[in-house]
Design an enzyme around this catalytic site. Structure first.
Site, PDB file in Angstrom:
ATOM      1  CB  SER A  83      -0.927   0.009   1.218  1.00 65.70           C
ATOM      2  OG  SER A  83      -0.210  -0.253   2.411  1.00 65.70           O
ATOM      3  CG  HIS A 130      -2.893  -0.932  -3.050  1.00 67.47           C
ATOM      4  ND1 HIS A 130      -3.242   0.378  -2.755  1.00 67.47           N
ATOM      5  CD2 HIS A 130      -3.066  -1.628  -1.887  1.00 67.47           C
ATOM      6  CE1 HIS A 130      -3.591   0.460  -1.487  1.00 67.47           C
ATOM      7  NE2 HIS A 130      -3.493  -0.738  -0.946  1.00 67.47           N
ATOM      8  CD  GLU A 133      -3.818   3.249  -5.265  1.00 66.81           C
ATOM      9  OE1 GLU A 133      -3.782   4.485  -5.369  1.00 66.81           O
ATOM     10  OE2 GLU A 133      -3.284   2.636  -4.332  1.00 66.81           O
ATOM     11  CG  ASN A 156      -3.124   3.732   1.642  1.00 66.32           C
ATOM     12  OD1 ASN A 156      -4.060   3.866   2.423  1.00 66.32           O
ATOM     13  ND2 ASN A 156      -2.822   2.564   1.109  1.00 66.32           N
TER      14      ASN A 156
END
Length: 291
Positions: free
Chosen positions: A119, A140, A152, A190
């Site tokens: 992440s 991800h 992602e 994130n």
């Protein structure tokens, strides 16, 4: 490359979720973990989650049974060597991931694509320590994997176009939507989410509001389905801290400094739902704020 078999490393919440969606999409899945109990628990959780999907008429009983039949488990990392795609979903620590890839690479087919569900960690750096940086990408998934629609896709500096197209095809077959991100610390989701959570912890640390008031304010004031502290507990406070450290170290900006209170909770072993205590205490019938 026609991907038919997928190896998943790590039988935790993310790894089990990834195995779940891959098997439902028709891929043969080999799930690996060093802990045999974790593997057993993952299969049981996958079964329960698929049963829930059947009860809600999201999938048929036949689809569930077929998917479960496509998942095998192994405690031996080298067994993943003959899969077409490997998705590493181990703990968010770079040294652990490096060690996994170092052990796995000698067993891989030349055409196998390697990916990490990291992440926040640099894809370019992880890829550089393997024998196939051009066939390495960030892959991800969001948590919980069976529910969240986004994946992602992060290219390293050496990732080739064929690898990107192959993974884009996998995302589509999973029925999910891809968002491409450049290889900078924490990528997109994130990079935005974790500083918000960290700021909520600062608000708690400074006494601006307590746990309940902070989460209530964000749920009702911004229409978030979860308050930031409840979400942090769901993600795992150790994971939140690790990502903030990656952001702070990688971007050298004080705005990413992890809140000391977040560090204190992690040092106490209060990591959230998975340990029974975090910003809430989950050991009773209802979660109770710890501050």
């Amino acid at each position: 490359m026609d991907i038919k078999t997928i190896g998943v490393i790590g039988a935790g919440q993310m790894g089990a979720g990834i195995a779940h969606v891959c098997a439902l999409a028709g891929y043969d899945v080999l799930l690996n973990d060093v802990n045999a109990e974790a593997l057993d628990g993952a299969i049981e959780n996958i079964r329960k989650n698929m049963d829930r999907q059947v009860s809600r008429e999201k999938i048929s009983g036949e689809a569930r049974d077929d998917a479960l039949g496509r998942i095998r488990t192994t405690g031996t990392l080298a067994d993943l060597g003959q899969t077409d795609l490997v998705i590493e979903a181990a703990t968010e620590r770079e040294a652990v991931k490096d060690a996994i890839f170092e052990e796995l690479v000698p067993s891989l087919k030349p055409e196998t694509i390697l990916t990490s569900n990291t992440s926040s960690i640099s894809i370019t750096r992880l890829a550089s320590k393997t024998d196939r940086p051009e066939k390495f990408m960030g892959f991800h998934f969001m948590n919980p994997v069976p529910v969240m629609s986004l994946v992602e896709l992060i290219r390293g500096i050496a990732t080739d176009e064929d690898t990107f197209k192959a993974l884009l095809d996998v995302v589509e077959k999973l029925g999910k939507t891809a968002s491409t991100a450049e290889d900078f610390p924490a990528f997109i989701v994130n990079r935005i989410l974790m500083p918000m959570i960290n700021e909520a912890v600062y608000v708690l640390y400074e006494g601006v509001g307590n746990v309940s008031s902070i989460d209530k304010a964000m749920r009702l004031g911004t229409n978030h389905p979860m308050g930031p502290l409840e979400l942090a507990d769901f993600i795992g406070l150790d994971t939140c801290l690790a990502i903030m450290n990656v952001l702070h170290d990688g971007l050298a900006d004080t705005k990413y400094r992890p809140c000391p209170l977040l560090t204190k909770y992690v040092e106490a072993g209060w990591l959230g739902r998975k340990t029974g205590r975090g910003f809430y205490d989950y050991r009773g019938d209802e979660p109770v704020p710890t501050r």
